[in-house]
Design a protein around this motif. Structure first.
Motif, PDB file in Angstrom:
ATOM      1  N   ARG A  48       0.841  -1.195   0.000  1.00 55.78           N
ATOM      2  CA  ARG A  48       0.000   0.000   0.000  1.00 55.78           C
ATOM      3  C   ARG A  48       0.889   1.263   0.000  1.00 55.78           C
ATOM      4  O   ARG A  48       1.854   1.348   0.746  1.00 55.78           O
ATOM      5  CB  ARG A  48      -0.884  -0.008   1.253  1.00 55.78           C
ATOM      6  CG  ARG A  48      -1.814   1.172   1.344  1.00 55.78           C
ATOM      7  CD  ARG A  48      -2.595   1.077   2.635  1.00 55.78           C
ATOM      8  NE  ARG A  48      -2.769   2.396   3.209  1.00 55.78           N
ATOM      9  CZ  ARG A  48      -3.839   2.759   3.886  1.00 55.78           C
ATOM     10  NH1 ARG A  48      -4.817   1.911   4.103  1.00 55.78           N
ATOM     11  NH2 ARG A  48      -3.932   3.975   4.393  1.00 55.78           N
ATOM     12  N   PHE A  59      -3.058   3.838  -2.807  1.00 53.62           N
ATOM     13  CA  PHE A  59      -3.022   2.784  -3.812  1.00 53.62           C
ATOM     14  C   PHE A  59      -2.740   1.453  -3.119  1.00 53.62           C
ATOM     15  O   PHE A  59      -1.906   1.369  -2.224  1.00 53.62           O
ATOM     16  CB  PHE A  59      -1.906   3.019  -4.836  1.00 53.62           C
ATOM     17  CG  PHE A  59      -1.881   4.426  -5.370  1.00 53.62           C
ATOM     18  CD1 PHE A  59      -2.764   4.816  -6.368  1.00 53.62           C
ATOM     19  CD2 PHE A  59      -0.975   5.360  -4.876  1.00 53.62           C
ATOM     20  CE1 PHE A  59      -2.723   6.100  -6.870  1.00 53.62           C
ATOM     21  CE2 PHE A  59      -0.935   6.637  -5.373  1.00 53.62           C
ATOM     22  CZ  PHE A  59      -1.811   7.018  -6.368  1.00 53.62           C
ATOM     23  N   THR A  60      -3.415   0.428  -3.597  1.00 55.22           N
ATOM     24  CA  THR A  60      -3.118  -0.912  -3.119  1.00 55.22           C
ATOM     25  C   THR A  60      -2.751  -1.760  -4.326  1.00 55.22           C
ATOM     26  O   THR A  60      -3.518  -1.825  -5.302  1.00 55.22           O
ATOM     27  CB  THR A  60      -4.331  -1.535  -2.399  1.00 55.22           C
ATOM     28  OG1 THR A  60      -4.743  -0.625  -1.373  1.00 55.22           O
ATOM     29  CG2 THR A  60      -3.976  -2.867  -1.791  1.00 55.22           C
ATOM     30  N   CYS A  61      -1.576  -2.341  -4.264  1.00 51.69           N
ATOM     31  CA  CYS A  61      -1.106  -3.126  -5.411  1.00 51.69           C
ATOM     32  C   CYS A  61      -1.518  -4.574  -5.260  1.00 51.69           C
ATOM     33  O   CYS A  61      -1.812  -5.045  -4.156  1.00 51.69           O
ATOM     34  CB  CYS A  61       0.403  -3.054  -5.507  1.00 51.69           C
ATOM     35  SG  CYS A  61       0.956  -1.429  -6.021  1.00 51.69           S
ATOM     36  N   MET A  79      -7.820   1.878  -5.430  1.00 56.68           N
ATOM     37  CA  MET A  79      -7.376   3.246  -5.179  1.00 56.68           C
ATOM     38  C   MET A  79      -8.454   3.985  -4.396  1.00 56.68           C
ATOM     39  O   MET A  79      -9.645   3.748  -4.606  1.00 56.68           O
ATOM     40  CB  MET A  79      -7.130   3.955  -6.501  1.00 56.68           C
ATOM     41  CG  MET A  79      -6.631   5.370  -6.353  1.00 56.68           C
ATOM     42  SD  MET A  79      -6.164   6.097  -7.922  1.00 56.68           S
ATOM     43  CE  MET A  79      -7.759   6.524  -8.572  1.00 56.68           C
ATOM     44  N   PRO A  98      -1.319  -1.191  -9.441  1.00 58.08           N
ATOM     45  CA  PRO A  98      -2.352  -0.844  -8.460  1.00 58.08           C
ATOM     46  C   PRO A  98      -3.703  -1.458  -8.843  1.00 58.08           C
ATOM     47  O   PRO A  98      -4.134  -1.339  -9.990  1.00 58.08           O
ATOM     48  CB  PRO A  98      -2.403   0.674  -8.516  1.00 58.08           C
ATOM     49  CG  PRO A  98      -1.864   1.026  -9.850  1.00 58.08           C
ATOM     50  CD  PRO A  98      -0.928  -0.044 -10.249  1.00 58.08           C
ATOM     51  N   ARG A 126       1.421   1.000 -15.108  1.00 58.88           N
ATOM     52  CA  ARG A 126       1.501   1.231 -13.664  1.00 58.88           C
ATOM     53  C   ARG A 126       1.308   2.709 -13.307  1.00 58.88           C
ATOM     54  O   ARG A 126       1.581   3.111 -12.177  1.00 58.88           O
ATOM     55  CB  ARG A 126       2.858   0.753 -13.148  1.00 58.88           C
ATOM     56  CG  ARG A 126       2.978  -0.768 -13.226  1.00 58.88           C
ATOM     57  CD  ARG A 126       4.338  -1.237 -12.778  1.00 58.88           C
ATOM     58  NE  ARG A 126       4.350  -2.691 -12.671  1.00 58.88           N
ATOM     59  CZ  ARG A 126       5.439  -3.394 -12.356  1.00 58.88           C
ATOM     60  NH1 ARG A 126       6.573  -2.775 -12.132  1.00 58.88           N
ATOM     61  NH2 ARG A 126       5.375  -4.716 -12.279  1.00 58.88           N
TER      62      ARG A 126
END
Lengths: 650, 603
Positions: free
Chosen positions: A598, A647-649, A620, A617, A634
């Motif tokens: 994150r 952002f969470t990948c 979001m 990501p 990205r």
């Protein structure tokens, strides 16, 4: 600085923390223009020097060899015992040099005034970077030594710093010089007609490395729908967004498009000799004609609709030409609508100004009317563009306007009046991009400082540098390159919040590598203990390896070679790398932290902001509200304004 | 199956042979692989390698060119298309690629656009529709532009930009004479823009006018914009330009001081006297060109010294015309030299051209050197009356003689009419002959009278002959007698710079009233400054003792300060010997101290 101290401090330089040393010093009775030269590539004066200039007559000392072997870069100017000790020896014969061939340039560099120089021989292990065009006498040569390098130059850089040693930075780079700072804030203009066959992905990456943050694309090529061209522009916008580059529609009214000119001869602008106003590349249309105005307005709206624009640049919306009324064959507007309206208001046809009515007062009346007409046009078109915010809500607007403060003749010449245009800032939200007029393109970099002084300080100001072949008799190159370009860019970046380059195609490949360094403005760079203290007005990229803490907090904005340092004063300390990273960001970054996959950032931006992560990501949130991830690769497209993004990948 | 196996086996066996026979294969494999991976720099390097290995393969050049286009290296791509076109002239697509890129080239835009138009024109005649369209797209705006700017020039014919625009359009359309004319006019309107001369030279070359092209390049290469100069230098032949090429360039660019200077130095190196003229042109047009001024001064100095030396030699040898020639050269070389003017004045005077002499004396009289100015002013004052229509000369010689114990006075006022002919000069004369002691006939010439007469004189070289007819009027007796007289005189004076002098005069005089007597005088004086040594001889045809004697002796002749400048005071002591004894009073020798003044004035 006493030599002994200079060397002593210099050999202490070693790499600063995980970053690169950024200091320079000049040894000699006077520094000359060396500070301009070295600051233009991002160096700061320091006793702890990465680059040291030993001016002519510097005595020999073994300490200098130690300095170079330890990683310092020593620039030797002219003849001295020190130059001789490194193998650059004069045979005392002299030569007049007017033209220089540099390995970094395709054409000869011409000196405005020939130099009388001694002939030197250079060591066998050195590389000659520049020599006299006619005699092959070397004027710039260097070699690597130990961890550092030595660069010898036959003469000083010139009064302004770029007259004699234009490609000195490139020679330093060839010898291993590492630029300490970079910036990713420069705008650049783009014209499709020069890049029809290029790989846009390749170029987007190249522009990013040159520090380009936004591309202003000549939109008249896309005014009419065309399958091939439209596909190209879609690819270009996507490629740019992927690399974190915004794309603006650059509008050059009253030029609409080539096809529009061909299709509508009835709306063509007229010159004062009543010819159709096809002047240089621009085919000018009569926007005072209501039918023409409506048609163009609709066309531009459609063009904005078709593409994912980040902004619009309304550029050079006034009249022709720089020669003013003195050259009727280039003077506009003398179309029927303008002549009719002016006659109704002032009682005579302005075309008479070039035949039966040559009194200054009459001309004055028309020139004033014309300047006011330009202002009304600008406001009217700003309003038209603002309508596009209904479908492009984050659209950023720029008004490019020639400077008429330094060259006050511009108002009468082309109807441009910046004082009028600046008043529009009270009613409209746009960036005022000042174009330095062609008449001052021959002046030195300090003109940007002078121009800035003439405008009210504002974060909404920007300056445009025209990198083109100048019509003036200028030296050493017709078009700005090397140190001249870097000094221009550096001084302009100091004087204005934003700098634009006209245009990306005119930039020499050999200069691209230094643009991001030249535009980086760092006002403090000081190491105390294990902490680095920095300050900068707009943030910068710091050459860095490993993780870092900024102001005591783990910092998550960095890529493989640079730390993304936010604007303002900060302390930086090395730290281990943790979590996902924000690798590129083109807004104003306020904070960046990460935990595992994150990443949290706070930012502000006039336009959409582009954030590139080192992971893909999948989720979001904007200001803690879940949001659709609008991304290219990205890179995520973020809304304009002041926001907190998470952002969470995957 | 067997056949398939056989073919495969043959292929496997042949591949290494093909690789050996065609070494570019490996490079091409790498190039295409890199291209597919968008590793364009690597692809370009590999294609270049392949092109080196197989320099005659046009297809490799094409692939290299297309890869270069991907990375925006259009100039390099154009070069590769040109090579491909040369290798395969029948490939129209390559020719068109080359033409399009040439049209878009950043450098030398005008000639490149013209070249592109020519290629499109050539290919369209082969039936190629793309070429036809491209040609028309280029040609039509050019034609329109030419018409538009031609019209603009009719309205404002003295516009640099209009002429230049028109020239560029005409060149792009291969209308070369029009292009040349307008480039030339544009440059003439803005002569500082030497780059236009390079454009003119380009068109002249295309028009097969190499000499005119070289003239334009040469003019551009000397002086003015350094960039244009360097560019012109690159385009000029590697050899040094010939004199005639410089001359053509000077004709084209007559105000180009650098060009004149280089031509002047070239001529100087060739010992050509025209060098001086070139330097004169430079100094006149560019007075601040100190280098040329210095060089011209050296030339003048050298020539002046030579001429002055020759003039002196000629004067010493008495070759006055030669002296005049050399003095004139020296004067032209050094027009501010007042000593030369004075010499010219004297030389003209000696050549009896007093009008010219006076001109030079007047010029010399402005010298800051007081010796020169006073001598010149005096000479001018002396000569000027001779040039007047009417000249009046008056002289008087009062003297006291211890031999005769008498005070004599002789004088004359003579008014001449200058009829412009030195052979014939009429005059009116009034003579005064007087003494204070009446004689008893021992000295018949002694009398007290005014002699009014009409006369005429003529001059030839140093000889003057004269004749008068009039009446002698006794101012104490009131008698009036006819008087006819005439004679020939000759005079000469030599003076050294150290003030030693020798002067001599001889007179032959006829007097009717004293028995038609002929008197001869020869009087000479050698002296230094104010000191003189006299030697005189007097004789007559009547053989009278008082008129036949020799005498010699020292004397002084001085100008008394603050007295009129033409007034001389003299005292002479003379010892004489009578040459005719008959009638000698007592001794055949005599001593005489003569004290007198000489005063003369001419108006």
């Amino acid at each position: 600085m006493p030599l002994r101290n200079s060397v002593f401090f210099s050999i202490l330089f070693a790499c600063t923390l995980h970053g690169t040393n950024a200091g320079y010093s000049v040894v000699g009775p006077e520094a000359g223009s060396w500070p301009q030269v070295l600051s233009s590539i991002g160096l700061l004066p320091s006793t702890n020097a990465y680059v040291t200039v030993a001016r002519a007559q510097t005595p020999e000392s073994a300490d200098w060899k130690t300095y170079v072997d330890a990683g310092g870069i020593l620039i030797l100017e002219g003849e001295s015992h020190l130059s001789g000790s490194f193998g650059f020896i004069s045979d005392h014969s002299v030569i007049s040099i007017a033209s220089i061939v540099d390995v970094h340039a395709a054409t000869s560099l011409i000196l405005a005034n020939p130099l009388i120089l001694k002939h030197f021989s250079t060591p066998k292990n050195s590389v000659v970077f520049a020599k006299d065009r006619w005699s092959d006498t070397p004027v710039m040569a260097g070699m690597q030594r130990g961890k550092g390098a030595v660069l010898w130059v036959a003469m000083d850089p010139g009064k302004l710093g770029f007259e004699n040693l234009l490609y000195l930075p490139q020679a330093l780079a060839d010898l291993g010089f590492i630029q300490p700072f970079h910036s990713q804030r420069t705008w650049a203009f783009f014209d499709y007609s020069y890049r029809t066959r290029v790989d846009v992905d390749y170029f987007a990456s190249k522009w990013k490395n040159a520090g380009i943050s936004a591309l202003h694309v000549a939109s008249w090529h896309f005014y009419e729908t065309d399958a091939v061209r439209d596909a190209y522009l879609l690819r270009l916008i996507e490629a740019c967004h992927r690399e974190g580059i915004l794309v603006y529609a650059w509008i050059e009214l009253p030029h609409v498009s080539q096809k529009f000119w061909t299709d509508h001869p009835e709306w063509r602008e007229k010159t004062a000799v009543l010819q159709d106003a096809a002047l240089d590349w621009r085919k000018l249309m009569n926007l005072q004609n209501p039918d023409c105005f409506r048609t163009v307005s609709t066309g531009i709206s459609e063009m904005l609709h078709r593409f994912n624009w980040d902004g619009v640049n309304v550029a050079e919306l006034y009249f022709e030409s720089l020669e003013g009324a003195a050259n009727p064959s280039r003077f506009t507007p003398l179309n029927g609508d303008v002549r009719r309206e002016f006659k109704q208001e002032h009682g005579f046809d302005p075309i008479e100004l070039w035949s039966t009515r040559r009194d200054p007062a009459s001309l004055r009346t028309f020139l004033d009317y014309r300047a006011l007409l330009a202002r009304h046009m600008q406001e009217r078109w700003l309003q038209e563009i603002e309508k596009a915010k209904t479908f492009l809500p984050d659209l950023d607007i720029v008004l490019t306007h020639v400077d008429d403060q330094l060259d006050s003749g511009m108002t009468d010449a082309i109807g441009a009046n910046s004082s009028h245009a600046l008043l529009l800032l009270a009613k409209h939200n746009f960036t005022f991009l000042i174009e330095d007029p062609a008449t001052v393109w021959n002046l030195g970099p300090q003109r940007y400082t002078e121009i800035a002084k003439r405008y009210p300080a504002s974060p909404k100001l920007a300056i445009d540098i025209n990198v083109v072949e100048r019509y003036q008799d200028v030296y050493p190159t017709k078009q700005q390159s090397g140190l001249e370009l870097f000094e221009l860019l550096h001084v302009a970046s100091l004087a204005f919040p934003r700098v634009a380059l006209y245009f990306e195609n005119s930039l020499s490949t050999v200069d691209l590598g230094f643009l991001s360094a030249a535009s980086a403005i760092v006002t403090r760079y000081e190491q105390i203990g294990s902490t680095l203290f920095v300050d900068s007005p707009h943030g910068f990229l710091l050459s860095w390896s490993g993780g870092a803490k900024i102001d005591g907090k783990q910092w998550a904005a960095q890529n493989a070679s640079n730390l993304i340092v936010p604007a303002g004063p900060h302390s930086i300390q090395p730290a281990p790398l943790t979590g996902s990273l924000l690798t590129n960001f083109n807004g104003e970054l306020l904070s960046a932290s990460s935990f595992d996959s994150r990443v949290d950032i706070q930012y502000s931006s006039n336009s959409r902001a582009l954030a590139t992560l080192d992971c893909e990501p999948s989720k979001m949130a904007i200001d803690n509200q879940p949001s659709t991830v609008d991304r290219v690769g990205r890179t995520v497209l973020l809304p304009a304004g002041l926001h907190h993004a998470t952002f969470t990948c995957k | 199956m067997y056949k398939i196996f056989l073919r495969f086996a043959l292929l496997v066996l042949a591949t290494p042979l093909l690789l050996v026979a065609q070494p570019e294969f490996a490079s091409l494999d790498r190039a295409f692989a890199a291209q597919r991976a968008k590793a364009y720099e690597a692809a370009v390097a590999a294609f270049q390698e392949a092109a080196s290995a197989a320099p005659l393969r046009a297809d490799i050049r094409k692939n290299l060119a297309y890869t270069l286009l991907k990375v925006g290296e259009n100039e390099s791509a154009r070069d590769q298309f040109r090579r491909a076109m040369e290798l395969d002239p029948a490939d129209q697509s390559v020719a068109l690629e080359y033409a399009f890129l040439t049209y878009e080239a950043k450098n030398d835009q005008v000639p490149n656009k013209a070249l592109a138009r020519r290629i499109f024109d050539k290919v369209r005649h082969l039936g190629n529709a793309t070429a036809e369209q491209a040609f028309q797209t280029i040609d039509l705006p050019l034609a329109q532009g030419i018409a538009r700017w031609t019209q603009a020039l009719q309205i404002g014919p003295e516009s640099f930009s209009a002429h230049h625009e028109l020239a560029e359009l005409a060149e792009q359309r291969d209308e070369l004479p029009m292009a040349a004319a307008h480039y030339l006019r544009a440059w003439q309107l803005a002569p500082a823009r030497k780059s236009v001369l390079i454009e003119l030279a380009r068109v002249r070359t295309a028009l097969s006018e190499p000499q005119e092209a070289i003239a334009a390049l040469l003019a551009a290469s000397r002086g003015g914009e350094p960039r244009a100069a360097e560019r012109a230098r690159e385009l000029l032949p590697a050899r040094y330009p010939y004199v005639y090429e410089f001359r053509q360039a000077v004709l084209l660019d007559p105000t180009n001081a650098a060009l004149h200077r280089e031509l002047a130095y070239l001529l100087l190196a060739m010992s050509d006297p025209e060098a001086e003229k070139e330097f004169q042109t430079i100094v006149k047009s560019t007075p601040k060109d100190l280098l040329s001024a210095a060089q011209l001064s050296l030339l003048y100095s050298s020539r002046r010294e030579g001429a002055a030396a020759m003039a002196n030699r000629s004067l010493q040898a008495g070759f006055l015309k030669d002296a005049l020639h050399y003095l004139t050269i020296a004067h032209e070389s050094d027009p501010a030299n007042y000593a030369l003017m004075l010499k010219l004045g004297w030389t003209y005077n000696m050549l009896h051209d007093d009008k010219s002499a006076v001109e030079y004396f007047d010029m010399a009289s402005k010298s800051s050197d007081p010796a020169i100015s006073s001598e010149a002013a005096e000479a001018s004052d002396n000569l000027k009356p001779s040039l007047e229509l009417i000249r009046t000369t008056a002289w008087i010689l009062p003297s006291y003689s211890t031999r005769w114990k008498d005070l004599f006075a002789y004088g004359q006022i003579k008014t001449e009419l200058n009829v412009g002919n030195k052979w014939f000069r009429p005059y009116l004369s009034t003579r005064l002959i007087a003494d204070t002691r009446p004689t008893d006939g021992a000295q018949p010439l002694s009398e007290r009278s005014f002699i009014l007469a009409v006369g005429m004189s003529t001059q030839w070289r140093r000889f003057t002959s004269w004749a008068e007819a009039g009446s002698a009027i006794g101012y104490t007796s009131g008698s009036m007698k006819p008087d006819y007289r005439g004679g020939v005189s000759w005079a000469r004076r030599w003076e050294t710079e150290t003030k030693f002098f020798l002067e001599t005069n001889a007179d032959e005089v006829f007097i009717s009233r004293f028995g038609n007597d002929w008197l001869s005088y020869a009087q000479s004086r050698v002296g230094y400054r104010w000191f003189v040594m006299n030697a005189n001889l007097t004789a007559d045809t009547s053989r009278q003792h008082w008129a036949n004697f020799v005498e010699a002796g020292p004397g002084i002749r001085v100008h008394i300060p603050s007295s009129p400048k033409n007034l001389l005071f003299s005292v002479n002591y003379l010892r004489g010997l009578y040459l005719v004894r008959d009638g000698v009073p007592q001794h055949n020798t005599f001593s005489d101290v003569r004290i007198g003044f000489w005063y003369a004035i001419t108006k």
